[in-house]
Structure formats: C-alpha cells, structure tokens
Design an enzyme around this catalytic site. Structure first.
Site, PDB file in Angstrom:
ATOM      1  N   VAL A   1       0.713  -1.207  -0.005  1.00  0.00           N
ATOM      2  CA  VAL A   1      -0.065   0.084   0.038  1.00  0.00           C
ATOM      3  C   VAL A   1       0.992   1.182   0.091  1.00  0.00           C
ATOM      4  O   VAL A   1       1.742   1.478   0.793  1.00  0.00           O
ATOM      5  CB  VAL A   1      -0.908  -0.028   1.165  1.00  0.00           C
ATOM      6  CG1 VAL A   1      -1.998   1.238   1.323  1.00  0.00           C
ATOM      7  CG2 VAL A   1      -1.646  -1.358   1.155  1.00  0.00           C
ATOM      8  N   LYS A   2       0.501   2.335  -1.257  1.00  0.00           N
ATOM      9  CA  LYS A   2       1.372   3.331  -1.178  1.00  0.00           C
ATOM     10  C   LYS A   2       0.644   4.444  -0.178  1.00  0.00           C
ATOM     11  O   LYS A   2      -0.713   4.552  -0.274  1.00  0.00           O
ATOM     12  CB  LYS A   2       1.371   3.731  -2.591  1.00  0.00           C
ATOM     13  CG  LYS A   2       2.472   3.672  -3.381  1.00  0.00           C
ATOM     14  CD  LYS A   2       2.421   4.285  -4.559  1.00  0.00           C
ATOM     15  CE  LYS A   2       3.654   4.295  -5.623  1.00  0.00           C
ATOM     16  NZ  LYS A   2       3.287   5.032  -6.713  1.00  0.00           N
ATOM     17  N   LEU A   3       1.414   5.197   0.655  1.00  0.00           N
ATOM     18  CA  LEU A   3       0.763   6.185   1.313  1.00  0.00           C
ATOM     19  C   LEU A   3       1.577   7.442   1.016  1.00  0.00           C
ATOM     20  O   LEU A   3       2.698   7.298   0.942  1.00  0.00           O
ATOM     21  CB  LEU A   3       0.748   5.837   2.879  1.00  0.00           C
ATOM     22  CG  LEU A   3       0.193   4.373   3.337  1.00  0.00           C
ATOM     23  CD1 LEU A   3       0.592   4.329   4.810  1.00  0.00           C
ATOM     24  CD2 LEU A   3      -1.255   4.916   3.077  1.00  0.00           C
TER      25      LEU A   3
END
Ligand code: E4P
Length: 229
Positions: A96-98
């Site tokens: 997951v990219k944040l």
C-alpha cells in the site's frame, strides 16, 4: 538492484515480464485512471465503466509474483488506514502506497503494526526519507525526475537517502522513482538504490545498443559464409 515497472498497463507488464527482469510493479492514481480510461473506451473490449481500481490491481498481482504498489487516496489518517486494510486484502503481493505527509506517517505506523507492507511515496527531501526510515516502512520512494523538472539535483537525493539509511541501518528499501532518462537507472544503481521503478519503454531503451546490433549482424554474416556439410 531490483527493477519495478511504473505502470498499470497490463499488456506492457505481460510483455516485459517475459524477459524475466520484472521484480515488481508500482502504480499510482494517474496510471490506474489511464488504464481505466483505456478499458472504458473499449480498447480491451470493455464497455461502460471499464476496469475498477481493484480489478486492475488484482490483474497485475496475478501476472507479477513480486510486490505491486497500489496507492491509497484518502488524505486523513483514519480513512487511509481503512483503505490500506482493504487494498492489502486484494492480493498477497500488494503493497500500500501512502503519501509522505503527517497523516501518512500516522497511517504508516498503524498499518505497519498490522503487518501491511507500505511504500511511502512523493518523497522530495532527505528529511522526509529519514522520518519514513525511522518508522520502518517497507519502501521509500524518492522522486528524482520531478526534482530535475524543478531545477534540483534529483540523483543527489538518492545518494543522501542511501547514506542516511546506511548510517542508521534502516531496513526500509530505497525505491528510486520518477525517472526521466534511462541513463539515470544506472546512476541510481551506482548510488545504491535498492529498486528503480521505471516506465516500460525504459527497459527497451536500456537494452537497445547499436553496437550490439552491428556486432550480431557481423557475426551472423560470417556464420552464413561458413561451409555447411
Ligand atoms: C512512483 O511510484 C511514481 O508512480 C512515479 O515514478 C512518478 O513518476 P512521474 O514523476 O514521472 O509522474
């Protein structure tokens, strides 16, 4: 150094995966909406709304064994955490990219404790990367090209992050992103980046060399003149 493809285009991912050099994929909301638009316009035989974010990510995750980054689009930590939990359930190899913001750091801390893999994106300074490394994100993504576009030395950022992470033995992997020229891939490797995420056409450009083509032609021409039994 690992090579990730920076795209959501499944046809390009499949084409280059056959070469055996694709270690993973990074997507972002721009790549995903481009892919959605293509499928919506029927380019892949899809009408109506086209492929959803989830369908696009799952299709890529099936094609590529390595990590596939999919970006959360919420801007507030609790919503990001919720989104990260959902995205991480789509496939085993999802990361997951944040965004590297205060809310992003809060979300990073929370989801890391749950074992969710993370890629902290939109990093433009060594200090941002330092904060990300302290929190043990899986990947940190310094954006080289956007710095070059604005007149700064993008590769210096990679060198600085490598030095900091070595000093403190941070486990976060440095994922150099936003390349503008194929030669920068070798430069990032020399600087010590763990991963380079590159547009598909860069792979073709990295491979192509006129001396290789000319050398091969000369060898094959010589071979053709050899007596065959
Ligand atoms: C990385 O994960 C990003 O998707 C990407 O490298 C951004 O590149 P750009 O600056 O060319 O948009």
């Amino acid at each position: 150094m690992k090579i990730f493809l920076d795209t959501a285009n499944i046809a390009e991912i499949r084409r280059l995966n056959e070469l055996g050099i694709v270690d993973g994929v990074t997507t972002n909301p721009s790549w995903v909406s481009k892919e959605n638009r293509a499928s919506r316009e029927g380019k892949e035989g899809r009408e109506g709304k086209g492929k959803t974010f989830k369908e696009i990510v799952q299709e890529i995750c099936k094609e590529v064994k390595g990590p596939v980054s999919a970006e959360a689009t919420a801007t507030e930590a609790s919503a990001m955490i919720k989104e990260a939990r959902e995205i991480s359930g789509w496939a085993k190899n999802v990361v997951v990219k944040l965004p590297t913001t205060a809310e992003g750091l809060k979300a990073l801390k929370a989801v890391s404790e749950e074992g969710i893999k993370t890629n902290m994106t939109l990093v433009f300074s060594a200090n941002q990367a330092l904060l990300v490394g302290k929190l043990n994100a899986t990947y940190v993504s310094p954006f080289i090209g956007r710095l070059y576009d604005a007149g700064y030395d993008g590769m210096q950022l990679i060198k600085d992050v490598v030095a900091i992470y070595r000093n403190y033995k941070f486990r976060t992997q440095i994922l150099a992103a936003s390349f503008r020229e194929p030669r920068e891939v070798a430069e990032a490797a020399i600087a010590g980046a763990d991963v380079a995420t590159i547009k598909p056409e860069f792979v073709d450009q990295m491979l192509k060399n006129p001396f290789t083509d000319a050398g091969l032609k000369a060898f094959l021409d010589s071979w053709a003149t050899m007596a065959k039994k």
